[in-house]
Write a protein that holds these residues in place. Sequence first.
Motif, PDB file in Angstrom:
ATOM      1  N   LEU A 117      60.038  46.831   1.251  1.00  0.00           N
ATOM      2  CA  LEU A 117      60.463  46.496   2.607  1.00  0.00           C
ATOM      3  C   LEU A 117      61.982  46.554   2.605  1.00  0.00           C
ATOM      4  O   LEU A 117      62.631  45.808   1.868  1.00  0.00           O
ATOM      5  CB  LEU A 117      59.993  45.094   3.001  1.00  0.00           C
ATOM      6  CG  LEU A 117      60.568  44.558   4.323  1.00  0.00           C
ATOM      7  CD1 LEU A 117      60.019  45.343   5.508  1.00  0.00           C
ATOM      8  CD2 LEU A 117      60.264  43.085   4.468  1.00  0.00           C
ATOM      9  N   ALA A 118      62.549  47.458   3.388  1.00  0.00           N
ATOM     10  CA  ALA A 118      64.002  47.594   3.487  1.00  0.00           C
ATOM     11  C   ALA A 118      64.497  46.798   4.692  1.00  0.00           C
ATOM     12  O   ALA A 118      63.899  46.868   5.774  1.00  0.00           O
ATOM     13  CB  ALA A 118      64.388  49.065   3.633  1.00  0.00           C
ATOM     14  N   VAL A 119      65.567  46.037   4.499  1.00  0.00           N
ATOM     15  CA  VAL A 119      66.176  45.234   5.564  1.00  0.00           C
ATOM     16  C   VAL A 119      67.619  45.704   5.706  1.00  0.00           C
ATOM     17  O   VAL A 119      68.354  45.752   4.718  1.00  0.00           O
ATOM     18  CB  VAL A 119      66.134  43.725   5.218  1.00  0.00           C
ATOM     19  CG1 VAL A 119      66.832  42.910   6.297  1.00  0.00           C
ATOM     20  CG2 VAL A 119      64.704  43.250   4.993  1.00  0.00           C
ATOM     21  N   ASP A 120      68.013  46.038   6.939  1.00  0.00           N
ATOM     22  CA  ASP A 120      69.366  46.557   7.134  1.00  0.00           C
ATOM     23  C   ASP A 120      69.821  46.292   8.563  1.00  0.00           C
ATOM     24  O   ASP A 120      69.011  46.177   9.481  1.00  0.00           O
ATOM     25  CB  ASP A 120      69.389  48.063   6.862  1.00  0.00           C
ATOM     26  CG  ASP A 120      70.781  48.626   6.607  1.00  0.00           C
ATOM     27  OD1 ASP A 120      71.754  47.846   6.512  1.00  0.00           O
ATOM     28  OD2 ASP A 120      70.890  49.867   6.502  1.00  0.00           O
ATOM     29  N   ALA A 121      71.125  46.203   8.738  1.00  0.00           N
ATOM     30  CA  ALA A 121      71.731  46.128  10.065  1.00  0.00           C
ATOM     31  C   ALA A 121      71.845  47.541  10.608  1.00  0.00           C
ATOM     32  O   ALA A 121      71.870  48.513   9.854  1.00  0.00           O
ATOM     33  CB  ALA A 121      73.118  45.492   9.974  1.00  0.00           C
ATOM     34  N   CYS A 122      71.906  47.650  11.928  1.00  0.00           N
ATOM     35  CA  CYS A 122      72.134  48.958  12.525  1.00  0.00           C
ATOM     36  C   CYS A 122      72.960  48.797  13.797  1.00  0.00           C
ATOM     37  O   CYS A 122      73.136  47.688  14.303  1.00  0.00           O
ATOM     38  CB  CYS A 122      70.816  49.675  12.812  1.00  0.00           C
ATOM     39  SG  CYS A 122      69.783  48.917  14.062  1.00  0.00           S
ATOM     40  N   LEU A 123      73.466  49.910  14.264  1.00  0.00           N
ATOM     41  CA  LEU A 123      74.199  49.959  15.526  1.00  0.00           C
ATOM     42  C   LEU A 123      73.296  50.622  16.559  1.00  0.00           C
ATOM     43  O   LEU A 123      72.455  51.450  16.206  1.00  0.00           O
ATOM     44  CB  LEU A 123      75.498  50.747  15.360  1.00  0.00           C
ATOM     45  CG  LEU A 123      76.492  50.170  14.353  1.00  0.00           C
ATOM     46  CD1 LEU A 123      77.661  51.124  14.154  1.00  0.00           C
ATOM     47  CD2 LEU A 123      76.966  48.798  14.790  1.00  0.00           C
TER      48      LEU A 123
ATOM     49  N   TYR B 171      58.210  50.028   4.498  1.00  0.00           N
ATOM     50  CA  TYR B 171      58.342  49.325   5.774  1.00  0.00           C
ATOM     51  C   TYR B 171      59.830  49.026   5.942  1.00  0.00           C
ATOM     52  O   TYR B 171      60.592  49.061   4.992  1.00  0.00           O
ATOM     53  CB  TYR B 171      57.596  47.984   5.779  1.00  0.00           C
ATOM     54  CG  TYR B 171      56.210  48.032   5.239  1.00  0.00           C
ATOM     55  CD1 TYR B 171      55.184  48.660   5.936  1.00  0.00           C
ATOM     56  CD2 TYR B 171      55.897  47.424   4.022  1.00  0.00           C
ATOM     57  CE1 TYR B 171      53.897  48.685   5.430  1.00  0.00           C
ATOM     58  CE2 TYR B 171      54.614  47.447   3.517  1.00  0.00           C
ATOM     59  CZ  TYR B 171      53.612  48.079   4.227  1.00  0.00           C
ATOM     60  OH  TYR B 171      52.347  48.109   3.729  1.00  0.00           O
ATOM     61  N   HIS B 172      60.216  48.670   7.163  1.00  0.00           N
ATOM     62  CA  HIS B 172      61.618  48.316   7.380  1.00  0.00           C
ATOM     63  C   HIS B 172      61.749  47.253   8.467  1.00  0.00           C
ATOM     64  O   HIS B 172      60.897  47.154   9.358  1.00  0.00           O
ATOM     65  CB  HIS B 172      62.450  49.550   7.750  1.00  0.00           C
ATOM     66  CG  HIS B 172      62.023  50.186   9.032  1.00  0.00           C
ATOM     67  ND1 HIS B 172      61.093  51.203   9.075  1.00  0.00           N
ATOM     68  CD2 HIS B 172      62.371  49.958  10.321  1.00  0.00           C
ATOM     69  CE1 HIS B 172      60.906  51.567  10.327  1.00  0.00           C
ATOM     70  NE2 HIS B 172      61.670  50.823  11.117  1.00  0.00           N
ATOM     71  N   ILE B 173      62.800  46.486   8.317  1.00  0.00           N
ATOM     72  CA  ILE B 173      63.254  45.587   9.371  1.00  0.00           C
ATOM     73  C   ILE B 173      64.714  45.934   9.598  1.00  0.00           C
ATOM     74  O   ILE B 173      65.511  45.924   8.662  1.00  0.00           O
ATOM     75  CB  ILE B 173      63.116  44.103   8.983  1.00  0.00           C
ATOM     76  CG1 ILE B 173      61.648  43.720   8.814  1.00  0.00           C
ATOM     77  CG2 ILE B 173      63.781  43.212  10.043  1.00  0.00           C
ATOM     78  CD1 ILE B 173      61.434  42.276   8.338  1.00  0.00           C
ATOM     79  N   THR B 174      65.025  46.264  10.841  1.00  0.00           N
ATOM     80  CA  THR B 174      66.421  46.542  11.197  1.00  0.00           C
ATOM     81  C   THR B 174      66.837  45.601  12.323  1.00  0.00           C
ATOM     82  O   THR B 174      66.010  45.170  13.120  1.00  0.00           O
ATOM     83  CB  THR B 174      66.615  48.006  11.648  1.00  0.00           C
ATOM     84  OG1 THR B 174      65.757  48.287  12.744  1.00  0.00           O
ATOM     85  CG2 THR B 174      66.349  48.968  10.502  1.00  0.00           C
ATOM     86  N   ALA B 175      68.105  45.286  12.339  1.00  0.00           N
ATOM     87  CA  ALA B 175      68.660  44.404  13.371  1.00  0.00           C
ATOM     88  C   ALA B 175      69.867  45.082  13.990  1.00  0.00           C
ATOM     89  O   ALA B 175      70.806  45.458  13.284  1.00  0.00           O
ATOM     90  CB  ALA B 175      69.053  43.063  12.754  1.00  0.00           C
ATOM     91  N   THR B 176      69.839  45.249  15.290  1.00  0.00           N
ATOM     92  CA  THR B 176      70.946  45.887  15.998  1.00  0.00           C
ATOM     93  C   THR B 176      72.039  44.862  16.215  1.00  0.00           C
ATOM     94  O   THR B 176      71.897  43.952  17.026  1.00  0.00           O
ATOM     95  CB  THR B 176      70.477  46.486  17.336  1.00  0.00           C
ATOM     96  OG1 THR B 176      69.367  47.353  17.086  1.00  0.00           O
ATOM     97  CG2 THR B 176      71.594  47.275  18.003  1.00  0.00           C
ATOM     98  N   VAL B 177      73.134  45.010  15.463  1.00  0.00           N
ATOM     99  CA  VAL B 177      74.200  44.011  15.468  1.00  0.00           C
ATOM    100  C   VAL B 177      75.330  44.326  16.441  1.00  0.00           C
ATOM    101  O   VAL B 177      76.085  43.423  16.817  1.00  0.00           O
ATOM    102  CB  VAL B 177      74.780  43.790  14.042  1.00  0.00           C
ATOM    103  CG1 VAL B 177      73.713  43.263  13.105  1.00  0.00           C
ATOM    104  CG2 VAL B 177      75.410  45.063  13.499  1.00  0.00           C
TER     105      VAL B 177
END
Length: 186
Positions: free
Chosen positions: A106-112, A144-150
């Motif tokens: 599971l990859a977790v990362d911030a995104c624009l 799988y991934h979780i991304t958060a638009t920061v």
Amino acid sequence: MADSLPLSRGAAMPAEQRVHMNDPDAAATLAGLLRRLWAALRPPTLILCIGTDRSTGDALGPLVGSRLMRAHLPGIRIAGTLDHPVHAANLPGALRELRLTEATVLAVDACLGRLETIGTISLGRGAIRPGAGVNKSLPAVGDYHITATVNVGGFMEYFVLQNTRLAVVMKMADIIADALIESLSG
């Protein structure tokens, strides 16, 4: 459906689910989605939290990773913390070292993203491309991934990441960590 996340009862949900950080039930909703996903598919054996604490907007991954390390989730490896971040400069080496061939990641990362998507946390199946928002060419990672638009993307991305509100990043990191801890604990 080919682009849906399967559920345990044969139903399907869209390939990517989203919650917003301002939803008071965001962590519980995300935890529920994660539990349903783990019931239908293999839960992760590695959570790879991508980012660096040298950029406010990119610190989401290491913040989540540090919280997860303190939670001591049984059977789950955590990579990418504030003390030992996994970021653009060391990602290829970290991937070799982690030997991902047998891990479910599971990859977790911030995104624009767009202005109207700031604060959105997305859960999806499949790999992400870390660094794409700042025009880096890095290997895709994750089952799988979780991304958060920061923050907003499209112009002066490094400057935007440096000037992202810490409150936004912290709130989303807490929601993601709380949801993962709840979904993976007994």
